[in-house]
Design an enzyme around this catalytic site. Structure first.
Site, PDB file in Angstrom:
ATOM      1  N   HIS A 189      39.959  50.627  46.348  1.00  0.00           N
ATOM      2  CA  HIS A 189      40.449  51.187  47.186  1.00  0.00           C
ATOM      3  C   HIS A 189      39.666  50.867  48.488  1.00  0.00           C
ATOM      4  CE1 HIS A 189      43.557  53.934  49.197  1.00  0.00           C
ATOM      5  NE2 HIS A 189      42.549  54.147  50.023  1.00  0.00           N
ATOM      6  N   CYS A 190      40.115  50.045  49.481  1.00  0.00           N
ATOM      7  CA  CYS A 190      39.409  49.449  50.507  1.00  0.00           C
ATOM      8  C   CYS A 190      39.377  50.466  51.673  1.00  0.00           C
ATOM      9  CB  CYS A 190      39.980  48.150  51.071  1.00  0.00           C
ATOM     10  SG  CYS A 190      38.749  47.670  52.426  1.00  0.00           S
ATOM     11  N   PRO A 191      38.224  51.046  52.132  1.00  0.00           N
ATOM     12  CA  PRO A 191      38.011  52.085  53.297  1.00  0.00           C
ATOM     13  C   PRO A 191      38.725  51.560  54.603  1.00  0.00           C
ATOM     14  CG  PRO A 191      36.053  51.264  52.582  1.00  0.00           C
ATOM     15  CD  PRO A 191      36.802  50.567  51.461  1.00  0.00           C
TER      16      PRO A 191
END
Length: 446
Positions: free
Chosen positions: A117-119
């Site tokens: 999950h890319c911030p």
């Protein structure tokens, strides 16, 4: 209050600062403004960059299909279980997990072929969004390399003419702007270049970031097992044989690229408007056949299993003890539910603490004859990662294991409590199986 909602606007602001304010600055800096061809090429790259980033933010990362009108849709979606093939069950989604899917803590669902999950996109990099994400990295790196060329020419010109009077050169604000552009562009290019190279490598060998963590975890378990004769202790003292298992999804560089990018058309790999891979194509994956189809990935891990013997049932004298005799019915029910929630996953002591206790007992029995020193030298390699010290609180238990880069599963956005202790569908507790049957009967059309 979380500041996550500022991540995407911040990326757009950084792109605008580096790309558009630089073009305005170049109008006032010597030796010359950007030429027409340079402007066209640079802005075409920027358009490709913005489209790719926007799609990596807003494209749905997908979800593993569950049920429709009370009937299983696994067959039509490619999730049908083959005989002898293991399949895992997600306790939060209350559904079978597709191969390579993981339960994302932010998206609150099982995401097909979840990478992380890319911030900075506030979205999962998954089977559907990975092509857009890697195109974003590619166009970002190419654009910043092109911008570096323009910045270098103007910075070199200023340095070559540093002895001229200051009124003949740029003012203080233009100098500060140029300096900020150089610094921001250099550090952003450095970070994204590493990220791009890493993702291209993962694409070539067909692994996700999470699977890289799982591969390192498996290697650590193999080292541990080798130290203890090929076996590791599982729940309730069960001895589990640990053998090296090959990663099943590496099917050759060309096929890996085709699968990861969703197409074998090389031109489409660079097209920011290319079609998003379908979710159904991310529910089943070709394997290389090095291992038996009956083996699942990740490989068996004794610390991911739950104890079969309920707590408090270890001795016959405790088996029928009524602990809630002094409580009223509502308090007894609340106490039962509290024990039920606490018993969803019965964790054990971390591996490090168990081995330290075993080594201490062995050292005592051998009267400290010096043999312990050799074992201490091996200890770091046996434990693996950077988790070779006693852990407390949140860091305890094997769900707190870290790889060589100090990363845990939760650092990739994965829900650790669900993911680390997910269960084989065939080994579900009887209570869950009965609850599923009851739900299916209620949902079934009359």
């Amino acid at each position: 209050m979380s500041l996550d909602f500022l991540a995407v606007p911040s990326v757009y602001a950084l792109i605008s600062f580096l790309s558009y304010t630089s073009q305005i600055l170049f109008l006032y800096l010597e030796p010359y403004p950007l030429e027409r061809k340079q402007l066209i090429r640079f802005n075409v790259l920027l358009v490709c960059l913005l489209i790719s980033y926007t799609r990596s933010v807003f494209v749905d990362p997908g979800a593993v299909p569950q049920k429709k009108n009370g009937q299983e849709i696994e067959k039509e979606e490619g999730l049908e279980k083959k005989p002898g093939q293991p399949r895992k069950w997600c306790r939060k989604c209350d559904a079978a997990k597709a191969p390579r899917s993981h339960h994302c803590k932010a998206c609150k669902r099982c995401v097909p072929k979840m990478d992380h999950h890319c911030p900075w996109t506030q979205n999962c990099v998954s089977h559907t969004t990975f092509p857009h994400f890697i195109r974003f990295l590619f166009y970002a790196v190419i654009s910043m390399i092109y911008l570096s060329k323009f910045l270098w020419i103007r910075a070199a010109h200023l340095w070559a003419n540093r002895d001229l009077p200051s009124y003949l050169g740029p003012n203080i604000f233009e100098m500060a702007h140029l300096f900020l552009l150089c610094v921001a562009n250099f550090f952003t290019l450095f970070v994204l270049s590493i990220l791009l190279i890493r993702n291209i490598w993962c694409l070539a060998v067909n692994t996700t970031t999470i699977e890289g963590w799982e591969i390192e975890r498996h290697r650590t378990l193999v080292r541990r097992a080798r130290h203890f004769g090929g076996f590791l202790e599982g729940p309730d003292g069960v001895q589990m044989r640990i053998q090296k298992q090959e990663f099943p999804y590496d099917i050759g560089i060309w096929k890996n690229f085709k699968q990861g990018m969703g197409t074998g058309n090389i031109l489409s790999w660079f097209n920011p408007l290319a079609r998003t891979p379908s979710i159904s194509s991310g529910l089943a994956f070709e394997v290389n056949g090095f291992e038996s189809p009956s083996l699942s990935w990740p490989p068996p891990d004794p610390d991911r299993l739950t104890r079969k013997m309920p707590k408090g049932m270890e001795g016959p004298e405790e088996a029928f003890t009524y602990r809630d005799a002094g409580l009223n019915p509502s308090e007894a029910l609340a106490a039962f539910r509290k024990r039920q929630d606490a018993d969803v996953v019965r964790r054990r002591k971390p591996f490090v603490q168990r081995v330290e206790a075993k080594l201490a007992r062995k050292a005592t029995s051998e009267n400290l004859d010096g043999d312990l020193d050799d074992e201490e030298e091996e200890e770091e390699d046996i434990f693996g990662g950077v988790n070779g010290s006693k852990a407390e609180g949140n860091e305890s238990g094997e769900e707190g294991w870290r790889n060589s880069e100090g990363e845990r599963l939760k650092d990739f956005g994965v829900d650790e409590d669900v993911e680390f202790y997910d269960e084989q569908e065939d080994d579900l507790p009887l209570s869950q199986l009965l609850a599923r049957k009851k739900k299916e009967r209620v949902a079934a059309p009359q």
